[in-house]
Design a protein around this motif. Structure first.
Motif, PDB file in Angstrom:
ATOM      1  N   LYS A 164      35.591 114.242  39.866  1.00 46.43           N
ATOM      2  CA  LYS A 164      36.540 113.219  39.400  1.00 46.43           C
ATOM      3  C   LYS A 164      35.877 112.031  38.709  1.00 46.43           C
ATOM      4  O   LYS A 164      36.449 110.951  38.601  1.00 46.43           O
ATOM      5  N   THR A 165      34.624 112.230  38.265  1.00 45.00           N
ATOM      6  CA  THR A 165      33.926 111.120  37.601  1.00 45.00           C
ATOM      7  C   THR A 165      34.411 110.913  36.171  1.00 45.00           C
ATOM      8  O   THR A 165      34.039 109.932  35.534  1.00 45.00           O
ATOM      9  N   SER A 166      35.231 111.837  35.674  1.00 44.49           N
ATOM     10  CA  SER A 166      35.759 111.636  34.321  1.00 44.49           C
ATOM     11  C   SER A 166      36.877 110.595  34.310  1.00 44.49           C
ATOM     12  O   SER A 166      37.322 110.178  33.248  1.00 44.49           O
ATOM     13  N   ARG A 167      37.325 110.161  35.474  1.00 38.97           N
ATOM     14  CA  ARG A 167      38.352 109.117  35.511  1.00 38.97           C
ATOM     15  C   ARG A 167      37.753 107.771  35.116  1.00 38.97           C
ATOM     16  O   ARG A 167      36.568 107.520  35.301  1.00 38.97           O
ATOM     17  N   HIS A 168      38.621 106.931  34.620  1.00 39.17           N
ATOM     18  CA  HIS A 168      38.218 105.537  34.397  1.00 39.17           C
ATOM     19  C   HIS A 168      39.072 104.703  35.343  1.00 39.17           C
ATOM     20  O   HIS A 168      40.295 104.730  35.254  1.00 39.17           O
ATOM     21  N   GLY A 261      43.774 102.398  32.999  1.00 40.27           N
ATOM     22  CA  GLY A 261      42.649 103.270  33.315  1.00 40.27           C
ATOM     23  C   GLY A 261      42.924 104.585  32.631  1.00 40.27           C
ATOM     24  O   GLY A 261      43.804 104.670  31.761  1.00 40.27           O
ATOM     25  N   SER A 262      42.170 105.614  32.991  1.00 38.61           N
ATOM     26  CA  SER A 262      42.516 106.926  32.462  1.00 38.61           C
ATOM     27  C   SER A 262      42.195 107.985  33.495  1.00 38.61           C
ATOM     28  O   SER A 262      41.295 107.824  34.326  1.00 38.61           O
ATOM     29  N   GLY A 263      42.972 109.042  33.446  1.00 35.61           N
ATOM     30  CA  GLY A 263      42.896 110.084  34.471  1.00 35.61           C
ATOM     31  C   GLY A 263      41.771 111.071  34.225  1.00 35.61           C
ATOM     32  O   GLY A 263      41.024 110.990  33.252  1.00 35.61           O
ATOM     33  N   MET A 264      41.711 111.993  35.130  1.00 36.01           N
ATOM     34  CA  MET A 264      40.692 113.039  35.079  1.00 36.01           C
ATOM     35  C   MET A 264      40.999 114.024  33.944  1.00 36.01           C
ATOM     36  O   MET A 264      42.162 114.281  33.652  1.00 36.01           O
ATOM     37  N   ASN A 265      39.960 114.546  33.318  1.00 38.16           N
ATOM     38  CA  ASN A 265      40.157 115.580  32.295  1.00 38.16           C
ATOM     39  C   ASN A 265      40.089 116.944  32.971  1.00 38.16           C
ATOM     40  O   ASN A 265      39.019 117.408  33.343  1.00 38.16           O
TER      41      ASN A 265
END
Ligand SMILES: CCCCCCCCCC(=O)SCCNC(=O)CCNC(=O)[C@H](O)C(C)(C)COP(=O)(O)OP(=O)(O)OC[C@H]1O[C@@H](n2cnc3c(N)ncnc32)[C@H](O)[C@@H]1OP(=O)(O)O
Ligand SMILES: Nc1ncnc2c1ncn2[C@@H]1O[C@H](COP(=O)(O)OP(=O)(O)OP(=O)(O)O)[C@@H](O)[C@H]1O
Ligand SMILES: O=C(O)CCC(=O)C(=O)O
Ligand SMILES: [Fe+2]
Ligand SMILES: [Mg+2]
Length: 334
Positions: A164-168, A261-265
């Motif tokens: 889940k590190t692709s989240r902002h 923010g932005s979610g997971m890809n």
């Protein structure tokens, strides 16, 4: 999502302006209904925004404009980005960042591991985005005629590596900025392909631009957090989030205090967006010592020390003053 401040023709709501002054118009589930301020705080008089759009930005702190950047321009930015990844294009100041999971692992990353590039003010092929006349026309509605490009990014959100590190994390961009006033700062963020919840779209909390700048820290995420991805402390996960689904070329303008923010890809592709933060050149720098922004100043100063051997470190103001470029009108304080 249809009515989320999207560029619909004037009057398409089938309500006269008078009616809109008297009626709360349901826009969409979570978005503020139209309660009209008598004076505007976040927008300037202009002949581009419809009354509806202007009120939307005032109330919600963001505005999506459909199809503002052409496919051709986006394809050119994509190709320049690929050249940067292959090291065929370089520029002074350019920062290339890899996802934390890849950066911390043993395996030798290929070019696809790049999660974003920042500070492309010296790379004409990408910096052209910041001078696109159709973007600047909107920016002028928020900032006035003297416009500085302060921060440039091309975000290449990687497929999540499972942590889940692709989240902002949810944050306010003003946390990074030692200049004011906030209402004369705006971000333009353009989708370089269709972006929805599957590949990690922007998530905003409408109306939060009216609040204060909050304390930010690293979120306590088990899988790790990317460097400098601070999140707002004590974020309430029940806040009414709105997911901005955007098509290639759609552009959102948003206020630097808007919580987002932005979610997971969750897809296998690299989700791309290009952005620029603008400030009016009438803005002024502030000293962040003794404020909630002291932690980011310290981190950036530390980085400058390590990376560029600047023993004294730098102030947050120095960091921004050197990146700033005038894209319209005159360079004044910034
Ligand atoms: C003034 C600028 C401030 C920007 C504000 C923007 C406002 C908008 C909101 C945001 O965008 S918030 C996120 C902003 N993030 C950044 O500005 C980070 C920019 N990235 C970088 O500065 C570099 O990519 C970074 C220092 C993270 C890595 O630089 P290098 O490519 O030279 O890394 P290198 O491979 O030499 O590794 C150096 C160290 O960083 C670590 N590292 C690399 N990538 C990382 C990563 N992604 N996350 C965490 N740590 C990372 C790496 O493991 C290693 O740790 P150790 O020193 O402990 O060995
Ligand atoms: N603990 C947290 N603290 C701060 N921000 C968070 C936290 N958890 C999630 N977020 C943020 O909330 C937003 C949405 O996260 P999430 O991963 O649920 O994505 P999503 O797009 O809503 O996906 P889905 O469609 O699966 O719900 C992202 O900006 C994410 O970074
Ligand atoms: O995920 C994105 O594209 C935007 C992230 C963001 O808000 C930022 O870098 O400030
Ligand atoms: Fe942001
Ligand atoms: Mg979610």
């Amino acid at each position: 999502m249809q009515a989320l401040g999207i560029n619909t023709p004037p009057g398409s709501g089938r309500l006269s302006i008078l009616q809109r002054h008297l009626t709360a118009v349901p826009v969409s589930g979570q978005v503020a209904t139209v309660s009209h301020p008598t004076s505007f705080q976040y927008t300037l008089d202009n002949d581009l925004l419809t009354t509806e759009q202007r009120h939307f930005y005032e109330e919600n702190g963001f505005l999506v404009v459909k199809n503002l950047v052409s496919d051709q321009d986006i394809d050119n930015f994509r190709s320049a980005f690929e050249k940067v990844c292959r090291k065929e294009l370089e520029a002074p100041g350019l920062v290339v960042m890899r996802d934390v999971v890849i950066a911390k692992s043993e395996f030798v990353p290929d070019q696809k591991a790049i999660t974003k590039i920042q500070d492309f003010q010296e790379l004409p092929e990408l910096f052209r985005y910041c001078s696109l006349p159709q973007i600047l026309r909107y920016v002028e509605c928020f900032l006035g005629p003297n416009i500085m490009a302060m921060h440039t990014m091309l975000i290449n959100k990687p497929p999540d590596a499972g942590k889940k590190t692709s989240r902002h994390p949810m944050h306010q961009d003003l946390h990074y900025f030692p200049f004011r006033p906030a209402e004369r700062i705006v971000c333009a963020w353009t989708a370089m392909e269709r972006i929805d919840r599957s590949n990690g779209c922007l998530v905003v909390i409408p109306g939060t631009h009216k609040g204060e700048l909050k304390q930010h820290d690293y979120p306590e995420w088990e899988g790790g957090v990317n460097k400098m991805y601070h999140g707002v402390r004590d974020f309430d996960p029940n806040s009414p989030r709105v997911h901005l689904v955007m098509e290639k070329g759609d552009t959102v303008f948003f206020h630097p205090v808007l919580l987002h923010g932005s979610g997971m890809n969750k897809t296998a592709g690299f989700r791309k967006a290009i952005s620029c933060h603008y400030a009016s050149s009438d803005c002024y720098y502030i000293d962040v010592k003794g404020t909630s922004q002291e932690n980011i100043e310290k981190e950036i100063s530390e980085l400058a020390r390590k990376r560029y051997g600047l023993e004294e470190g730098i102030t947050l103001k120095d960091a921004w003053f050197t990146r700033a470029r005038c894209v319209k009108g005159e360079r004044l304080n910034m």
